[in-house]
Design an enzyme around this catalytic site. Sequence first.
Site, PDB file in Angstrom:
ATOM      1  N   ASP A 125       8.557 -20.723 -38.808  1.00 35.19           N
ATOM      2  CA  ASP A 125       8.694 -21.337 -37.481  1.00 35.19           C
ATOM      3  C   ASP A 125      10.163 -21.221 -37.081  1.00 35.19           C
ATOM      4  OD1 ASP A 125       8.256 -22.723 -35.125  1.00 35.19           O
ATOM      5  OD2 ASP A 125       7.969 -24.684 -36.068  1.00 35.19           O
ATOM      6  N   ARG A 148       2.358 -34.877 -25.963  1.00 35.10           N
ATOM      7  CA  ARG A 148       3.456 -34.205 -26.665  1.00 35.10           C
ATOM      8  C   ARG A 148       4.707 -35.018 -26.401  1.00 35.10           C
ATOM      9  NH1 ARG A 148       5.068 -27.908 -26.982  1.00 35.10           N
ATOM     10  NH2 ARG A 148       3.368 -28.103 -28.455  1.00 35.10           N
ATOM     11  N   CYS A 198       3.555 -20.315 -35.617  1.00 36.52           N
ATOM     12  CA  CYS A 198       2.889 -21.154 -34.612  1.00 36.52           C
ATOM     13  C   CYS A 198       3.230 -20.695 -33.195  1.00 36.52           C
ATOM     14  CB  CYS A 198       3.297 -22.608 -34.813  1.00 36.52           C
ATOM     15  SG  CYS A 198       5.082 -22.849 -34.692  1.00 36.52           S
ATOM     16  N   HIS A 225       2.560 -31.742 -36.122  1.00 32.18           N
ATOM     17  CA  HIS A 225       1.834 -30.993 -35.090  1.00 32.18           C
ATOM     18  C   HIS A 225       0.412 -30.738 -35.628  1.00 32.18           C
ATOM     19  CE1 HIS A 225       1.081 -28.659 -31.641  1.00 32.18           C
ATOM     20  NE2 HIS A 225       1.895 -27.644 -31.819  1.00 32.18           N
ATOM     21  N   GLN A 244      -2.005 -27.888 -34.442  1.00 30.35           N
ATOM     22  CA  GLN A 244      -1.516 -26.576 -34.867  1.00 30.35           C
ATOM     23  C   GLN A 244      -2.056 -26.269 -36.273  1.00 30.35           C
ATOM     24  OE1 GLN A 244       0.719 -24.318 -33.110  1.00 30.35           O
ATOM     25  NE2 GLN A 244      -0.112 -22.998 -34.695  1.00 30.35           N
TER      26      GLN A 244
END
Length: 313
Positions: free
Chosen positions: A233, A110, A272, A137, A140
């Site tokens: 998000d 990450r 998420c 991502h 995800q």
Amino acid sequence: MSLYNLKGRDLLWLADYTSEEIRAIIQTGLEMKRRYYSGERVIEVLKGRSIAMIFEKPSTRTRVSFDVAATQLGAHPLYLGWNELQLGRGETIADTARVLSRYVDAIVARVKRHQTLEELAKHADVPVINGLSDLVHPVQALGDYMTILEKKGRLEGVKLAFIGDGGDNVLHSLLIAGAKLGVNITVATPSKYKPHPRVMEAALEAARETGAEIKIIEDPREAVRGADVVYTDVWVSMGQEGEAEERLRIFRPYQVNRELMELAGGAIFMHCLPAMRGQEVTDEVMDGPWSVVWDQAENRLHVQKAVLALLTP
Ligand code: CP
Ligand code: NVA
């Protein structure tokens, strides 16, 4: 487990994967989940392997779910905080990649800047798996489409409305994978916050093949009409804290609340996580009948077992 040989591949972004490969990962994720609930808590396909997990930013879900995923596959996960590595003192990414490749069998990372991942992957001899960058991502999106398939029974032709930050990393992965899976996506975002051109190019190219529709509009009410999935998000992603004041003001009309969910009709609500309750989403929606966010978070674990099992040599 699957006809697709993905061993040794990096997963930096899903533009590098075909529709069939993405479907195979999702199907393997569903299989991992089915086996888990039939009592097979451990499937030791990675016995004796080690998975390094480098984190340059905070994480709850990605960190824990990758750690547990590796453990359930019989592998040894190593959590490596950026500043506890010599990286934090200036050792290069390339040298770190070379050394870690001599010890471990895959690297999850990450990072703040997507280029860091590209640099890691360039110099690592083992697969590098993106656990979130400023650009995308991908794990995800894999978990999210697994969840949509579970809830809606299909992906092709599903209508997903994303409400909020058009430049969001999670949205970027939903666009790329969604276009490959035939999902129709409408993004409602203020004109200043469009998806990254590199992402739009990849998504539109995939959409030309699958016939998926991608629309970027400004009105959230128009976006949710007829939607199967309403997704949002945070308005201020990690690293954007300096823009918080402006973002919180501009995105205010983009809150997902009861009124918007009722306008959507029978849509499920996805996020998420982490959610900033009271900003992009109300408590009523997070905890309401529309919300599938906890199943969504759980599926990260199963789909990441699929990713690790399929990619790790
Ligand atoms: N959704 C997600 O990746 O959460 P974390 O930041 O907690 O890992
Ligand atoms: N867009 C969010 C996602 C967190 C999982 C961020 O980058 O902070």
